[in-house]
Motif scaffolding. Structure first.
Motif, PDB file in Angstrom:
ATOM      1  N   UNK A  17       0.628  -1.245  -0.222  1.00  0.00           N
ATOM      2  CA  UNK A  17       0.188  -0.046   0.009  1.00  0.00           C
ATOM      3  C   UNK A  17       0.880   1.163   0.050  1.00  0.00           C
ATOM      4  N   UNK A  18       2.054   1.173  -0.243  1.00  0.00           N
ATOM      5  CA  UNK A  18       3.063   2.194  -0.114  1.00  0.00           C
ATOM      6  C   UNK A  18       3.888   2.271  -1.565  1.00  0.00           C
ATOM      7  N   UNK A  19       4.265   3.649  -1.854  1.00  0.00           N
ATOM      8  CA  UNK A  19       5.245   3.803  -3.049  1.00  0.00           C
ATOM      9  C   UNK A  19       6.455   4.870  -2.691  1.00  0.00           C
ATOM     10  N   UNK A  20       7.142   5.052  -3.469  1.00  0.00           N
ATOM     11  CA  UNK A  20       8.204   6.173  -3.035  1.00  0.00           C
ATOM     12  C   UNK A  20       8.732   5.979  -1.805  1.00  0.00           C
ATOM     13  N   UNK A  21       8.944   7.295  -1.185  1.00  0.00           N
ATOM     14  CA  UNK A  21       9.806   7.482  -0.077  1.00  0.00           C
ATOM     15  C   UNK A  21       9.018   6.897   1.106  1.00  0.00           C
ATOM     16  N   UNK A  22       7.694   6.629   1.208  1.00  0.00           N
ATOM     17  CA  UNK A  22       6.983   5.807   2.415  1.00  0.00           C
ATOM     18  C   UNK A  22       7.454   4.600   2.242  1.00  0.00           C
ATOM     19  N   UNK A  23       7.425   3.881   1.084  1.00  0.00           N
ATOM     20  CA  UNK A  23       7.801   2.458   1.038  1.00  0.00           C
ATOM     21  C   UNK A  23       9.347   2.349   1.101  1.00  0.00           C
ATOM     22  N   UNK A  24      10.176   3.178   0.667  1.00  0.00           N
ATOM     23  CA  UNK A  24      11.624   3.177   1.019  1.00  0.00           C
ATOM     24  C   UNK A  24      11.873   3.281   2.592  1.00  0.00           C
ATOM     25  N   UNK A  25      11.071   4.246   3.295  1.00  0.00           N
ATOM     26  CA  UNK A  25      11.155   4.431   4.775  1.00  0.00           C
ATOM     27  C   UNK A  25      10.971   2.972   5.415  1.00  0.00           C
ATOM     28  N   UNK A  26       9.882   2.538   5.008  1.00  0.00           N
ATOM     29  CA  UNK A  26       9.478   1.347   5.674  1.00  0.00           C
ATOM     30  C   UNK A  26      10.550   0.189   5.329  1.00  0.00           C
ATOM     31  N   UNK A  27      11.117   0.175   4.402  1.00  0.00           N
ATOM     32  CA  UNK A  27      12.161  -0.919   4.202  1.00  0.00           C
ATOM     33  C   UNK A  27      13.252  -0.536   4.855  1.00  0.00           C
ATOM     34  N   UNK A  28      13.547   0.761   4.984  1.00  0.00           N
ATOM     35  CA  UNK A  28      14.869   1.198   5.595  1.00  0.00           C
ATOM     36  C   UNK A  28      14.572   1.126   7.204  1.00  0.00           C
ATOM     37  N   UNK A  29      13.414   1.575   7.706  1.00  0.00           N
ATOM     38  CA  UNK A  29      13.285   2.187   8.829  1.00  0.00           C
ATOM     39  C   UNK A  29      12.782   0.916  10.037  1.00  0.00           C
ATOM     40  N   UNK A  30      12.325  -0.184   9.435  1.00  0.00           N
ATOM     41  CA  UNK A  30      11.736  -1.168  10.174  1.00  0.00           C
ATOM     42  C   UNK A  30      12.927  -2.384  10.408  1.00  0.00           C
ATOM     43  N   UNK A  31      13.741  -1.781  11.454  1.00  0.00           N
ATOM     44  CA  UNK A  31      15.146  -2.819  11.657  1.00  0.00           C
ATOM     45  C   UNK A  31      15.012  -3.437  12.723  1.00  0.00           C
ATOM     46  N   UNK A  32      16.189  -3.808  13.498  1.00  0.00           N
ATOM     47  CA  UNK A  32      16.301  -4.655  14.429  1.00  0.00           C
ATOM     48  C   UNK A  32      15.563  -4.342  15.738  1.00  0.00           C
ATOM     49  N   UNK A  33      15.648  -3.051  16.051  1.00  0.00           N
ATOM     50  CA  UNK A  33      15.048  -2.495  17.344  1.00  0.00           C
ATOM     51  C   UNK A  33      13.690  -2.288  17.102  1.00  0.00           C
ATOM     52  N   UNK A  34      13.159  -2.124  15.922  1.00  0.00           N
ATOM     53  CA  UNK A  34      11.567  -1.985  15.603  1.00  0.00           C
ATOM     54  C   UNK A  34      11.133  -3.416  15.636  1.00  0.00           C
ATOM     55  N   UNK A  35      11.731  -4.528  15.075  1.00  0.00           N
ATOM     56  CA  UNK A  35      11.292  -5.856  15.075  1.00  0.00           C
ATOM     57  C   UNK A  35      11.056  -6.451  16.286  1.00  0.00           C
ATOM     58  N   UNK A  36      12.401  -6.035  17.087  1.00  0.00           N
ATOM     59  CA  UNK A  36      12.429  -6.742  18.511  1.00  0.00           C
ATOM     60  C   UNK A  36      11.193  -6.294  19.359  1.00  0.00           C
ATOM     61  N   UNK A  37      10.797  -4.776  19.277  1.00  0.00           N
ATOM     62  CA  UNK A  37       9.609  -4.336  19.979  1.00  0.00           C
ATOM     63  C   UNK A  37       8.552  -5.193  19.417  1.00  0.00           C
ATOM     64  N   UNK A  38       8.173  -5.420  18.210  1.00  0.00           N
ATOM     65  CA  UNK A  38       6.914  -6.055  17.829  1.00  0.00           C
ATOM     66  C   UNK A  38       6.882  -7.348  18.366  1.00  0.00           C
ATOM     67  N   UNK A  39       8.104  -8.140  18.363  1.00  0.00           N
ATOM     68  CA  UNK A  39       7.994  -9.464  18.662  1.00  0.00           C
ATOM     69  C   UNK A  39       8.124  -9.567  20.128  1.00  0.00           C
ATOM     70  N   UNK A  40       9.004  -8.923  21.025  1.00  0.00           N
ATOM     71  CA  UNK A  40       9.167  -9.126  22.572  1.00  0.00           C
ATOM     72  C   UNK A  40       8.134  -8.311  23.371  1.00  0.00           C
TER      73      UNK A  40
END
Length: 226
Positions: A17-40
């Motif tokens: 549901x995203x394109x351009x900068x919004x998609x790029x930010x999701x791919x770059x920004x959702x990294x280790x810390x964010x994933x750890x928050x969701x999982x833990x």
């Protein structure tokens, strides 16, 4: 479905549901810390990622786009969640960036968001503390949606959910018949409806295709129902 598969499907849902900068930010920004928050933290509390938006775009006080790590929007509630590590600004190296970050947080609150900062180090060492604090913080937010949450269920469906809760999450149709004094066909109709709403999943007889009982799918949102 386990966390890894749910997390993957959730990310793919938002990427499509995203394109351009919004998609790029999701791919770059959702990294280790964010994933750890969701999982833990998030997954143990809710068991799903409904209404949770990763790398959510908002405008700051200057009208410039800004991406929050997570925004949770159930109903009228808006919660902005940021995972914060021990970055350079803490050491007074990038004071301008630090000031802008504080101003953005203030502006988010003016815009109606409840702002929550999650320490990265706690995600690694003591996620239980973060879970406890977040539950205490979000419970009043959930209660604001009590009427809205209850209206999606009929009175009989609410009674069935309460019975299942008392019976440790497993419920046989005959138990509903006996407790609510309704016939088996009516019970089947309501159980099918609750399955469609994601509150139950049928458990089949071993080696057969007949439903012998139903398993309640718990959620932190159930506080609205009891």
């Amino acid at each position: 479905m386990g966390f890894a598969e749910e997390h993957h499907q959730w990310l793919e849902y938002h990427k499509k549901r995203r394109t351009g900068e919004r998609l790029d930010r999701l791919e770059r920004g959702h990294r280790h810390g964010e994933q750890m928050f969701v999982e833990r933290v998030w997954w143990p509390i809710f068991g799903n990622m409904d209404d949770l938006h990763p790398e959510y775009e908002v405008a700051d006080w200057r009208g410039r786009p800004y991406f929050v790590d997570f925004v949770w929007k159930p109903g009228q509630v808006k919660v902005a969640i940021e995972v914060k590590g021990y970055g350079p600004h803490v050491q007074n190296i990038d004071r301008t960036r630090y000031r802008q970050e504080l101003n953005r947080e203030t502006y988010l609150q003016i815009a109606g968001y409840r702002v929550v900062a999650i320490p990265y180090d706690d995600l690694e060492s003591s996620p239980e503390l973060t879970i406890s604090l977040l539950k205490a913080l979000l419970t009043p937010c959930l209660l604001k949606n009590t009427d809205e949450g209850s209206r999606q269920y009929t009175r009989i469906e609410l009674d069935i959910l309460r019975i299942a809760s008392r019976k440790n999450g497993f419920l046989r149709p005959v138990e509903v018949v006996n407790e609510l004094a309704i016939d088996q066909r009516t019970v089947k109709k309501y159980m099918n409806s609750l399955c469609e709403k994601g509150k139950f999943k049928p458990v089949l007889v071993q080696g057969g295709n007949r439903v012998c009982r139903y398993e309640l799918i718990p959620s932190f949102m159930d506080i609205e129902l009891w």
